[in-house]
Every structure is written in C-alpha cells, then in structure tokens.
Design a protein around this motif. Structure first.
Motif, PDB file in Angstrom:
ATOM      1  N   GLN A   1       1.066  -1.222  -0.073  1.00 32.70           N
ATOM      2  CA  GLN A   1      -0.162  -0.266  -0.551  1.00 32.70           C
ATOM      3  C   GLN A   1       0.993   1.363   0.350  1.00 32.70           C
ATOM      4  O   GLN A   1       0.615   2.497  -0.696  1.00 32.70           O
ATOM      5  CB  GLN A   1      -1.074   0.059   1.623  1.00 32.70           C
ATOM      6  CG  GLN A   1      -2.205   1.114   1.216  1.00 32.70           C
ATOM      7  CD  GLN A   1      -2.489   1.051   2.322  1.00 32.70           C
ATOM      8  OE1 GLN A   1      -2.028   1.822   3.642  1.00 32.70           O
ATOM      9  NE2 GLN A   1      -3.414   0.535   2.571  1.00 32.70           N
ATOM     10  N   GLN A   2       1.673   1.125   0.813  1.00 30.44           N
ATOM     11  CA  GLN A   2       2.780   2.180   1.191  1.00 30.44           C
ATOM     12  C   GLN A   2       3.435   3.256  -0.293  1.00 30.44           C
ATOM     13  O   GLN A   2       3.983   3.772  -1.000  1.00 30.44           O
ATOM     14  CB  GLN A   2       3.971   2.179   1.720  1.00 30.44           C
ATOM     15  CG  GLN A   2       2.944   2.234   3.113  1.00 30.44           C
ATOM     16  CD  GLN A   2       3.033   4.074   3.293  1.00 30.44           C
ATOM     17  OE1 GLN A   2       3.205   4.440   3.602  1.00 30.44           O
ATOM     18  NE2 GLN A   2       1.663   3.252   4.181  1.00 30.44           N
ATOM     19  N   VAL A   3       3.454   1.406  -1.405  1.00 27.22           N
ATOM     20  CA  VAL A   3       4.707   1.733  -2.713  1.00 27.22           C
ATOM     21  C   VAL A   3       3.957   2.147  -3.805  1.00 27.22           C
ATOM     22  O   VAL A   3       3.894   3.644  -4.353  1.00 27.22           O
ATOM     23  CB  VAL A   3       5.028   0.174  -3.023  1.00 27.22           C
ATOM     24  CG1 VAL A   3       5.240   0.785  -4.465  1.00 27.22           C
ATOM     25  CG2 VAL A   3       6.234  -0.220  -2.325  1.00 27.22           C
ATOM     26  N   PHE A   4       1.941   2.497  -3.730  1.00 28.21           N
ATOM     27  CA  PHE A   4       1.389   2.701  -4.131  1.00 28.21           C
ATOM     28  C   PHE A   4       0.738   3.981  -3.308  1.00 28.21           C
ATOM     29  O   PHE A   4      -0.273   4.689  -4.530  1.00 28.21           O
ATOM     30  CB  PHE A   4      -0.305   1.291  -4.147  1.00 28.21           C
ATOM     31  CG  PHE A   4      -0.021  -0.098  -4.883  1.00 28.21           C
ATOM     32  CD1 PHE A   4       0.059   0.271  -6.191  1.00 28.21           C
ATOM     33  CD2 PHE A   4      -0.318  -1.044  -4.567  1.00 28.21           C
ATOM     34  CE1 PHE A   4      -0.246  -1.553  -6.779  1.00 28.21           C
ATOM     35  CE2 PHE A   4      -0.238  -2.493  -4.168  1.00 28.21           C
ATOM     36  CZ  PHE A   4       0.330  -2.188  -6.528  1.00 28.21           C
TER      37      PHE A   4
ATOM     38  N   LYS B   1       2.695   5.857  -2.405  1.00 27.06           N
ATOM     39  CA  LYS B   1       3.742   6.595  -3.136  1.00 27.06           C
ATOM     40  C   LYS B   1       4.087   7.037  -4.610  1.00 27.06           C
ATOM     41  O   LYS B   1       3.773   8.552  -5.211  1.00 27.06           O
ATOM     42  CB  LYS B   1       5.312   6.287  -2.212  1.00 27.06           C
ATOM     43  CG  LYS B   1       6.305   6.750  -2.944  1.00 27.06           C
ATOM     44  CD  LYS B   1       7.700   6.564  -2.668  1.00 27.06           C
ATOM     45  CE  LYS B   1       8.813   7.178  -3.237  1.00 27.06           C
ATOM     46  NZ  LYS B   1       9.942   6.869  -2.332  1.00 27.06           N
ATOM     47  N   LYS B   2       3.596   5.830  -5.294  1.00 29.64           N
ATOM     48  CA  LYS B   2       4.118   6.221  -6.458  1.00 29.64           C
ATOM     49  C   LYS B   2       2.906   6.246  -7.771  1.00 29.64           C
ATOM     50  O   LYS B   2       2.412   6.517  -8.585  1.00 29.64           O
ATOM     51  CB  LYS B   2       4.615   4.654  -7.087  1.00 29.64           C
ATOM     52  CG  LYS B   2       6.146   4.690  -6.500  1.00 29.64           C
ATOM     53  CD  LYS B   2       7.149   3.899  -6.942  1.00 29.64           C
ATOM     54  CE  LYS B   2       7.352   3.941  -8.072  1.00 29.64           C
ATOM     55  NZ  LYS B   2       9.087   2.844  -8.948  1.00 29.64           N
ATOM     56  N   GLY B   3       1.923   5.364  -6.633  1.00 28.41           N
ATOM     57  CA  GLY B   3       0.770   5.628  -7.987  1.00 28.41           C
ATOM     58  C   GLY B   3       0.975   3.986  -8.592  1.00 28.41           C
ATOM     59  O   GLY B   3       1.587   3.416  -8.153  1.00 28.41           O
ATOM     60  N   TYR B   4      -0.997   3.575  -9.080  1.00 24.89           N
ATOM     61  CA  TYR B   4      -0.892   2.707  -9.475  1.00 24.89           C
ATOM     62  C   TYR B   4      -0.221   1.495 -10.361  1.00 24.89           C
ATOM     63  O   TYR B   4       0.040   1.546 -11.003  1.00 24.89           O
ATOM     64  CB  TYR B   4      -2.409   1.835  -9.330  1.00 24.89           C
ATOM     65  CG  TYR B   4      -2.972   0.549 -10.486  1.00 24.89           C
ATOM     66  CD1 TYR B   4      -3.257  -0.473  -9.267  1.00 24.89           C
ATOM     67  CD2 TYR B   4      -2.998   0.379 -11.572  1.00 24.89           C
ATOM     68  CE1 TYR B   4      -2.913  -1.985 -10.267  1.00 24.89           C
ATOM     69  CE2 TYR B   4      -3.202  -0.925 -12.449  1.00 24.89           C
ATOM     70  CZ  TYR B   4      -2.937  -1.336 -11.505  1.00 24.89           C
ATOM     71  OH  TYR B   4      -2.761  -2.962 -11.935  1.00 24.89           O
ATOM     72  N   THR B   5      -0.088   3.173 -11.987  1.00 24.71           N
ATOM     73  CA  THR B   5       0.308   2.340 -13.136  1.00 24.71           C
ATOM     74  C   THR B   5       1.543   2.855 -13.286  1.00 24.71           C
ATOM     75  O   THR B   5       2.574   2.001 -13.562  1.00 24.71           O
ATOM     76  CB  THR B   5      -0.835   3.551 -13.558  1.00 24.71           C
ATOM     77  OG1 THR B   5      -1.801   4.107 -13.921  1.00 24.71           O
ATOM     78  CG2 THR B   5       0.433   3.634 -14.892  1.00 24.71           C
ATOM     79  N   ALA B   6       2.630   3.477 -11.837  1.00 27.54           N
ATOM     80  CA  ALA B   6       3.466   3.912 -11.843  1.00 27.54           C
ATOM     81  C   ALA B   6       5.051   2.500 -11.068  1.00 27.54           C
ATOM     82  O   ALA B   6       5.741   2.630 -11.047  1.00 27.54           O
ATOM     83  CB  ALA B   6       4.029   5.030 -11.848  1.00 27.54           C
ATOM     84  N   THR B   7       3.551   2.191 -10.268  1.00 30.86           N
ATOM     85  CA  THR B   7       4.445   1.142  -9.652  1.00 30.86           C
ATOM     86  C   THR B   7       4.693  -0.710 -10.446  1.00 30.86           C
ATOM     87  O   THR B   7       3.579  -0.732 -10.969  1.00 30.86           O
ATOM     88  CB  THR B   7       3.740   0.354  -8.533  1.00 30.86           C
ATOM     89  OG1 THR B   7       2.879   1.743  -7.981  1.00 30.86           O
ATOM     90  CG2 THR B   7       3.744  -0.964  -7.354  1.00 30.86           C
ATOM     91  N   SER B   8       5.938  -0.566 -10.526  1.00 36.42           N
ATOM     92  CA  SER B   8       6.073  -2.107 -10.877  1.00 36.42           C
ATOM     93  C   SER B   8       6.089  -3.274 -10.217  1.00 36.42           C
ATOM     94  O   SER B   8       6.014  -2.801  -9.528  1.00 36.42           O
ATOM     95  CB  SER B   8       7.297  -2.188 -12.367  1.00 36.42           C
ATOM     96  OG  SER B   8       8.385  -1.296 -10.687  1.00 36.42           O
ATOM     97  N   LEU B   9       6.256  -4.767 -10.984  1.00 36.81           N
ATOM     98  CA  LEU B   9       6.520  -5.633  -9.970  1.00 36.81           C
ATOM     99  C   LEU B   9       7.777  -5.921  -8.926  1.00 36.81           C
ATOM    100  O   LEU B   9       7.423  -5.870  -8.088  1.00 36.81           O
ATOM    101  CB  LEU B   9       6.059  -6.503 -10.925  1.00 36.81           C
ATOM    102  CG  LEU B   9       6.384  -7.871 -10.058  1.00 36.81           C
ATOM    103  CD1 LEU B   9       5.510  -8.471  -9.533  1.00 36.81           C
ATOM    104  CD2 LEU B   9       6.039  -9.383 -11.413  1.00 36.81           C
TER     105      LEU B   9
ATOM    106  N   ASP C   1       8.747  -3.261  -7.936  1.00 36.48           N
ATOM    107  CA  ASP C   1       8.843  -2.221  -6.878  1.00 36.48           C
ATOM    108  C   ASP C   1       8.168  -2.906  -6.162  1.00 36.48           C
ATOM    109  O   ASP C   1       8.829  -2.796  -4.600  1.00 36.48           O
ATOM    110  CB  ASP C   1       8.128  -0.969  -7.293  1.00 36.48           C
ATOM    111  CG  ASP C   1       8.326  -0.039  -8.071  1.00 36.48           C
ATOM    112  OD1 ASP C   1       9.656   0.235  -7.561  1.00 36.48           O
ATOM    113  OD2 ASP C   1       7.972   0.967  -8.873  1.00 36.48           O
ATOM    114  N   ILE C   2       6.838  -3.804  -6.065  1.00 39.23           N
ATOM    115  CA  ILE C   2       6.432  -4.144  -5.146  1.00 39.23           C
ATOM    116  C   ILE C   2       7.039  -6.112  -4.357  1.00 39.23           C
ATOM    117  O   ILE C   2       6.917  -5.867  -3.350  1.00 39.23           O
ATOM    118  CB  ILE C   2       5.055  -5.064  -5.793  1.00 39.23           C
ATOM    119  CG1 ILE C   2       4.062  -4.235  -6.339  1.00 39.23           C
ATOM    120  CG2 ILE C   2       4.421  -5.822  -4.684  1.00 39.23           C
ATOM    121  CD1 ILE C   2       2.669  -4.274  -7.817  1.00 39.23           C
ATOM    122  N   LEU C   3       7.924  -6.543  -5.266  1.00 41.83           N
ATOM    123  CA  LEU C   3       8.059  -7.534  -4.545  1.00 41.83           C
ATOM    124  C   LEU C   3       9.898  -7.114  -4.010  1.00 41.83           C
ATOM    125  O   LEU C   3       9.819  -7.508  -3.083  1.00 41.83           O
ATOM    126  CB  LEU C   3       9.094  -8.612  -5.938  1.00 41.83           C
ATOM    127  CG  LEU C   3       8.173  -8.928  -6.874  1.00 41.83           C
ATOM    128  CD1 LEU C   3       9.227  -9.624  -8.322  1.00 41.83           C
ATOM    129  CD2 LEU C   3       7.093 -10.088  -6.231  1.00 41.83           C
TER     130      LEU C   3
END
Length: 193
Positions: A18-21, A23-31, A33-35
């Motif tokens: 959630q913190q990554v999303f 900060k970056k938004g859904y579209t700009a968040t890459s796999l 980034d999530i991993l």
C-alpha cells in the motif's frame, strides 16, 4: 513438509505494498517495486495474488476501508461524535510534509483510475461513499440531539464533508503548510456548528 507460508492474508505485506502504491500510484508501480517492498519473489507473489498487481492493489485499498470501519466504531463510542469528525479533519493539518504530498490513497485512486480501470475506480468510490454515509448518519444523530444548530439536510452535509475530504487531499499538496491548512479546515468545519 510445509512450504513457505502464504502472504495472501498478511496485513504487513499489504501495508508495505500500500505504501508503494500510495507513493507512486498504481500505474507507476512496477512488479519489482512490489516485490522489493514486500520481500518475496515473483513466483511467491503470483501464488499469493493470482490476479497480480490489480488484486494486490485492491486488497491494499481495502485495508483503508478497514481503517474507516475502525473510525466508525470509535464514533459510536464517542460522547460527541461530531467533535471526533472535526478532530479527524483537523489532524490533517498536523501531518508532516511527506504525508501532505501523498494525499489520500482512496482519493488518488478515484482520480487515477478514471478512464483507466472502472473496477478499481468503483472500489474507491464505494469506500468514499461509505465514509460519506458515516458522516451523514453522525450528523443526523447530532441534529436530533441538538448538538448541531445547522439543520441542513444531513445528506447534503455528509456530501459536503466528503467533498471537503476530497478537496483538502488535493489542496494539501498545493499548500503543504500546516498553518494554512488548519485555517482552511477550521473555516470549512464551521458548517457543523
């Protein structure tokens, strides 16, 4: 022999994602980034989240829904629930600059998903409407008990507060200054006197 524990229901992993999303938004968040944020490999990720990034994002914003549900429960216990709502808004002004620049993940989602993903947009809109309904019910009860002089239709006042919420989460990015925000919020909250 047991395999690795699933992270499917792991609220810590969802919070990190959630913190990554946020900060970056859904579209700009890459796999990647999530991993990196949740500390697992791609295989484990897709095992836990069959729907991939979209499923994870949906679960992450549902965590915010749970936070609002906890606030609703607190409202029911409060002696003067409208004061708690006012304090909720006033607390926005007390946040740090980083928080101001993030805004609200639910409001951000409505804006970002418009014309991009109707399902995710609808999820975020539903959460905001639930918050609006909570505001409306609280206001209606306060009016009946004489705690609010303003007798405007509670539905209109509830919608006013959700409009304030949406707007202040954009305005705080424009003016990430606690003094400016506090004055703006206090002026807007005068409607609940």
């Amino acid at each position: 022999m047991r395999g690795r524990p699933s992270i499917y229901d792991n609220s810590e992993a969802l919070t990190k994602a959630q913190q990554v999303f946020w900060k970056k938004g859904y579209t700009a968040t890459s796999l990647p980034d999530i991993l990196q944020a949740i500390g697992i490999g791609a295989g484990s990720f897709y095992n836990a989240f069959k729907g991939g990034k979209k499923e994870l994002f949906s679960k992450a914003i549902q965590q915010r829904r749970e936070a609002f549900a906890a606030f609703k429960a607190t409202l029911k216990q409060a002696a003067v629930p409208v004061d708690l709502i006012k304090d909720f808004f006033r607390s926005i002004a007390a946040a740090d600059q980083h928080t101001h620049m993030q805004g609200c993940i639910i409001v951000n989602t409505v804006v970002e998903m418009a014309n991009l993903d109707p399902e995710l947009e609808a999820e975020a809109v539903t959460i905001l409407k639930e918050v609006e309904a909570m505001f409306t019910a609280t206001i209606a009860d306060a009016q009946k008990k004489g705690m609010i002089k303003n007798q405007t239709d509670p539905a209109i006042l509830g919608r006013y507060l959700i409009t304030l919420w949406n707007g202040i989460n954009v305005t705080r990015r424009m003016y990430p200054d606690n003094t400016i925000l506090a004055k703006q919020i206090d002026m807007q909250l005068e409607i609940l006197n």
